[in-house]
Design a protein around this motif. Structure first.
Motif, PDB file in Angstrom:
ATOM      1  N   GLU A 162      -5.555  19.584 -10.989  1.00  0.00           N
ATOM      2  CA  GLU A 162      -5.881  18.037 -11.035  1.00  0.00           C
ATOM      3  C   GLU A 162      -4.539  17.275 -10.285  1.00  0.00           C
ATOM      4  N   SER A 163      -3.293  17.996 -10.638  1.00  0.00           N
ATOM      5  CA  SER A 163      -2.223  16.961 -10.163  1.00  0.00           C
ATOM      6  C   SER A 163      -2.177  17.212  -8.640  1.00  0.00           C
ATOM      7  N   ARG A 164      -2.510  18.492  -8.056  1.00  0.00           N
ATOM      8  CA  ARG A 164      -2.705  18.592  -6.590  1.00  0.00           C
ATOM      9  C   ARG A 164      -3.949  17.880  -5.881  1.00  0.00           C
ATOM     10  N   PHE A 165      -4.768  17.811  -6.531  1.00  0.00           N
ATOM     11  CA  PHE A 165      -5.810  17.024  -5.877  1.00  0.00           C
ATOM     12  C   PHE A 165      -5.261  15.628  -5.710  1.00  0.00           C
TER      13      PHE A 165
ATOM     14  N   LYS B  99       1.041  -1.143   0.016  1.00  0.00           N
ATOM     15  CA  LYS B  99       0.154  -0.131  -0.009  1.00  0.00           C
ATOM     16  C   LYS B  99       0.902   1.195  -0.094  1.00  0.00           C
ATOM     17  N   TRP B 100       2.035   1.426   1.053  1.00  0.00           N
ATOM     18  CA  TRP B 100       2.962   2.377   0.903  1.00  0.00           C
ATOM     19  C   TRP B 100       3.505   2.675  -0.588  1.00  0.00           C
ATOM     20  N   ARG B 101       3.786   1.673  -1.061  1.00  0.00           N
ATOM     21  CA  ARG B 101       4.595   1.791  -2.411  1.00  0.00           C
ATOM     22  C   ARG B 101       3.581   2.544  -3.630  1.00  0.00           C
ATOM     23  N   GLY B 102       2.287   1.674  -3.557  1.00  0.00           N
ATOM     24  CA  GLY B 102       1.497   2.166  -4.489  1.00  0.00           C
ATOM     25  C   GLY B 102       0.913   3.717  -4.302  1.00  0.00           C
ATOM     26  N   MET B 103       0.779   4.112  -3.065  1.00  0.00           N
ATOM     27  CA  MET B 103       0.529   5.578  -2.934  1.00  0.00           C
ATOM     28  C   MET B 103       1.720   6.587  -3.118  1.00  0.00           C
ATOM     29  N   TYR B 104       2.675   5.987  -2.732  1.00  0.00           N
ATOM     30  CA  TYR B 104       4.052   7.029  -3.128  1.00  0.00           C
ATOM     31  C   TYR B 104       4.219   7.176  -4.567  1.00  0.00           C
ATOM     32  N   ASP B 105       4.080   5.931  -5.455  1.00  0.00           N
ATOM     33  CA  ASP B 105       4.019   6.008  -6.730  1.00  0.00           C
ATOM     34  C   ASP B 105       3.230   6.953  -7.464  1.00  0.00           C
ATOM     35  N   GLY B 106       1.822   6.970  -6.833  1.00  0.00           N
ATOM     36  CA  GLY B 106       0.972   8.104  -7.397  1.00  0.00           C
ATOM     37  C   GLY B 106       1.521   9.488  -7.057  1.00  0.00           C
ATOM     38  N   ILE B 107       1.952   9.604  -5.526  1.00  0.00           N
ATOM     39  CA  ILE B 107       2.518  11.029  -5.368  1.00  0.00           C
ATOM     40  C   ILE B 107       3.648  11.270  -6.463  1.00  0.00           C
ATOM     41  N   ALA B 108       4.548  10.390  -6.700  1.00  0.00           N
ATOM     42  CA  ALA B 108       5.663  10.658  -7.429  1.00  0.00           C
ATOM     43  C   ALA B 108       5.133  11.130  -8.959  1.00  0.00           C
ATOM     44  N   ARG B 109       3.962  10.275  -9.618  1.00  0.00           N
ATOM     45  CA  ARG B 109       3.551  10.710 -10.818  1.00  0.00           C
ATOM     46  C   ARG B 109       2.964  12.125 -10.829  1.00  0.00           C
ATOM     47  N   ALA B 110       2.071  12.589  -9.935  1.00  0.00           N
ATOM     48  CA  ALA B 110       1.537  13.784  -9.756  1.00  0.00           C
ATOM     49  C   ALA B 110       2.835  14.830  -9.728  1.00  0.00           C
ATOM     50  N   ASN B 111       3.862  14.693  -8.973  1.00  0.00           N
ATOM     51  CA  ASN B 111       5.174  15.610  -8.748  1.00  0.00           C
ATOM     52  C   ASN B 111       5.855  15.600 -10.186  1.00  0.00           C
ATOM     53  N   ASP B 112       5.891  14.569 -10.946  1.00  0.00           N
ATOM     54  CA  ASP B 112       6.364  14.628 -12.340  1.00  0.00           C
ATOM     55  C   ASP B 112       5.569  15.910 -13.294  1.00  0.00           C
TER      56      ASP B 112
ATOM     57  N   LEU C 203      18.911  11.348  -5.490  1.00  0.00           N
ATOM     58  CA  LEU C 203      18.017  10.193  -5.015  1.00  0.00           C
ATOM     59  C   LEU C 203      17.615  10.246  -3.591  1.00  0.00           C
ATOM     60  N   GLU C 204      18.575  10.801  -2.668  1.00  0.00           N
ATOM     61  CA  GLU C 204      18.064  10.678  -1.354  1.00  0.00           C
ATOM     62  C   GLU C 204      17.125  12.126  -0.932  1.00  0.00           C
ATOM     63  N   SER C 205      16.819  12.721  -1.906  1.00  0.00           N
ATOM     64  CA  SER C 205      15.927  13.993  -1.481  1.00  0.00           C
ATOM     65  C   SER C 205      14.563  13.688  -1.009  1.00  0.00           C
ATOM     66  N   THR C 206      13.917  12.613  -1.080  1.00  0.00           N
ATOM     67  CA  THR C 206      12.810  11.991  -0.652  1.00  0.00           C
ATOM     68  C   THR C 206      12.954  11.557   0.656  1.00  0.00           C
TER      69      THR C 206
ATOM     70  N   ASP D  98       6.388  16.762  -2.043  1.00  0.00           N
ATOM     71  CA  ASP D  98       5.928  17.629  -3.173  1.00  0.00           C
ATOM     72  C   ASP D  98       6.944  17.529  -4.163  1.00  0.00           C
ATOM     73  N   ASP D  99       6.568  18.573  -5.438  1.00  0.00           N
ATOM     74  CA  ASP D  99       7.734  18.677  -6.178  1.00  0.00           C
ATOM     75  C   ASP D  99       8.546  19.678  -6.094  1.00  0.00           C
ATOM     76  N   LYS D 100       8.739  20.365  -4.837  1.00  0.00           N
ATOM     77  CA  LYS D 100       9.851  20.898  -4.293  1.00  0.00           C
ATOM     78  C   LYS D 100      10.819  20.035  -3.444  1.00  0.00           C
ATOM     79  N   THR D 101      10.148  18.945  -3.006  1.00  0.00           N
ATOM     80  CA  THR D 101      10.793  18.027  -2.094  1.00  0.00           C
ATOM     81  C   THR D 101      11.858  17.131  -2.967  1.00  0.00           C
ATOM     82  N   TYR D 102      11.337  16.623  -3.948  1.00  0.00           N
ATOM     83  CA  TYR D 102      11.985  15.697  -4.785  1.00  0.00           C
ATOM     84  C   TYR D 102      12.983  16.366  -5.844  1.00  0.00           C
ATOM     85  N   SER D 103      14.166  15.601  -5.957  1.00  0.00           N
ATOM     86  CA  SER D 103      15.133  16.479  -6.833  1.00  0.00           C
ATOM     87  C   SER D 103      15.623  15.194  -7.737  1.00  0.00           C
TER      88      SER D 103
END
Length: 575
Positions: A149-152, A114-127, A181-184, A172-177
């Motif tokens: 839509e992405s923020r929703f 479940k953790w992986r699935g939700m953070y995969d979705g977050i990563a895609r929104a941030n992309d 690869l350790e930014s998250t 969020d999109d400011k956190t991930y660089s």
């Protein structure tokens, strides 16, 4: 001659590249560079990719399976509550058995799924949000809607994590660089409710009231999701304002027939506010867009619906909750003193007469039981539909199951368990019952009663009753409205909470509702010993207050979070 030519070509290439490492800089196969995606078509593809994670699943089946991250939360919201058993047999999917039996450990692969699935979705929104500014062929108005839509979606995925694990990192999109690869790897010491609220509010402020493409989120989907988040935070006044606005919009209404909320042919109907879209025969080779997270949850045999896999069986406690008293009202306090009659231990070839006491008609749209029509598949035969009645009980799930008339059109060609029956995550009935909650806390008890009665009035529509071949009601359906004024806040609160169980049974909400209402320990610690008389594996199970309100942070994620030899993630209390 061809071999010589090929050899000369290889040699020339070798000479040309022997003094340079540039030949090593190869784009991975099946991956697109950011520059390819930084245009209107590419951004829309990224956004659709983020939407596709609403069902929780995006990668090939392996150690991590679709049902671990299913968007309907059937494992975490229903099996981990008093609504359902894991079902099937004891030895199939034992990690679910551990969750059902309160043996909740941080190394359970389901929690990491479940953790992986939700953070995969977050990563895609941030992309989407990171690449959008570089797309020069998108208008300002289009850009604003894409951001909304992405923020929703990002808010939704974080909300799912919050109600599962409580203290989780907000990315969020400011956190991930992309260059780090350790930014998250950030601590989970901050309460992320304010950031979830901000994402959903930003979506609400910009999104249109309607969308031309079904499945895209709207202003009212954002409003309802934000109101739900406020209810989890006990911000009833803020939730009420948003819910009142949805009602005032006039855009939604209760469908006349309750079961129209659980049919593929009535997807995206007038009651639906936020649906997870499922589709089949759409080019996906394995049919994986067809509600793959529920693929285990069908009758096991009997020559009818399917031959697999017998999971997700309704509990006797849930069935008993649908009994009604002499006034046609729920039996709020003593519904579980006597069981609705079942065919437990009775062969399908033996005679059986179904329970003839009064029940709420929503029972037979929620639960498959012996002697009652099972959608359009004929009368439920009882034991033939159940893999191991002694272990999982006599009942079958029903709401997500395809109709016989769907086969071939709304089902995947080679597996009818993959079907296009959408999951209605939020519908107008949620709005009305959430408003009833809010009115009890910060408004009018009489308004709360009216909202509940609207729900019960629809359920009482005889056109929506399950009927036999003779056209008559299949059971003794008796349901009436609350006729007496509500003056006791505690009693009104209990009635609203009970109504939500009846309306949304087997839909993956129950455990999360019990936790947010603050009654999970009392409710589940009454459920376990009573249900253990039927399901012996529940003997000794206890809900520990202060611990079991949330699931543990997955152990592997804590290990993976290490920076400079120290984990950045902290485990939840008690684990």
């Amino acid at each position: 001659m061809r071999k010589i030519t090929l050899f000369l070509f290889i040699v020339c290439c070798t000479i040309a590249t022997s003094c340079s490492d540039k030949f090593l800089e190869v784009q991975p196969k099946a991956a697109l560079s950011n520059t390819v995606l930084q245009n209107k078509a590419g951004i829309n593809a990224l956004l659709i990719g983020a939407y596709s994670l609403l069902d929780g699943w995006a990668t090939a089946e392996g150690a991590y399976r679709s049902y671990q991250s299913s968007g309907d939360n059937w494992v975490y919201g229903s099996v981990a509550s008093d609504d359902a058993y894991k079902g099937t047999i004891a030895g199939d999917q034992p990690p679910i058995s551990l969750i059902e039996q309160g043996n909740i450990q941080s190394d359970n692969i389901y929690f990491r799924g479940k953790w992986r699935g939700m953070y995969d979705g977050i990563a895609r929104a941030n992309d989407v949000l990171q690449n959008l500014p570089m797309a020069k062929d998108i208008s300002e108005a289009e850009s604003k809607q894409i951001v909304a839509e992405s923020r929703f979606l990002r808010g939704h995925f974080h909300f799912e994590l919050k109600k599962m694990y409580n203290m989780v990192p907000y990315i969020d999109d400011k956190t991930y660089s992309p260059s780090d690869l350790e930014s998250t790897k950030v601590p989970n010491t901050e309460d992320i409710w304010p950031k979830i609220n901000a994402d959903l509010q930003a979506a609400y402020d910009v999104l249109p009231a309607t969308q031309t493409q079904k499945g895209r989120v709207t202003k009212w989907a954002a409003a309802a999701t934000l109101a739900k988040a406020y209810l989890f935070q006990k911000k009833y006044a803020e939730a009420k304002t948003l819910l009142d606005a949805i009602v005032a919009s006039g855009q939604y209404k209760l469908m006349p027939l309750y079961h129209d909320n659980f049919r593929a042919v009535t997807n995206n109907n007038a009651e639906s506010i936020f649906e997870i879209e499922h589709s089949v025969n759409d080019g996906a080779s394995g049919g994986e867009n067809g509600n793959i997270g529920a693929t285990l949850n069908y009758p096991y045999g009997g020559g009818g619906v399917t031959t697999c896999c017998g999971f997700f069986q309704p509990s006797q406690n849930l069935v008993n909750a649908f009994k009604t008293d002499a006034n046609g009202l729920p039996m709020l306090d003593d519904f579980n003193k006597e069981d609705v009659k079942s065919d437990q231990g009775i062969e399908s070839t033996a005679a059986f007469t179904p329970y003839d006491g009064q029940v709420d008609p929503r029972l037979d749209h929620t639960v498959g039981r012996r002697g009652i029509p099972f959608l359009d598949w004929g009368v439920h035969p009882g034991k033939l539909y159940v893999r191991d009645q002694a272990y999982g009980g006599p009942y079958s799930p029903k709401k997500h199951v395809m109709y016989r008339s769907d086969v071939g059109t709304n089902t995947f060609a080679s597996n009818p368990r993959l079907n296009a029956n959408n999951y209605r995550m939020i519908r107008y009935s949620h709005v009305l019952l959430w408003l009833a909650e809010a009115e009890i806390e910060v408004g009018s008890l009489e308004k709360a009663r009216d909202y509940v009665n609207q729900i019960r009035r629809r359920a009482a529509n005889p056109d929506g009753f399950v009927k036999g071949t003779d056209g008559k009601a299949a059971a003794n359906y008796v349901i009436k409205e609350y006729a007496t004024a509500w003056t006791d806040k505690a009693l009104a609160r209990k009635a609203v909470q009970f109504e939500q169980r009846l309306e949304f049974g087997m839909e993956g909400h129950r455990r999360f509702d019990l936790v947010r209402w603050g009654i999970a320990d009392v409710t589940l610690n009454a459920y376990y010993p009573a249900e253990a008389k039927k399901r012996s594996y529940l003997n000794g199970v206890t809900f520990i207050k202060g611990k079991h309100e949330y699931f543990p942070i997955p152990l592997q994620e804590i290990l993976n979070s290490q920076k400079n030899g120290k984990a950045t993630l902290t485990q939840n209390p008690g684990y």
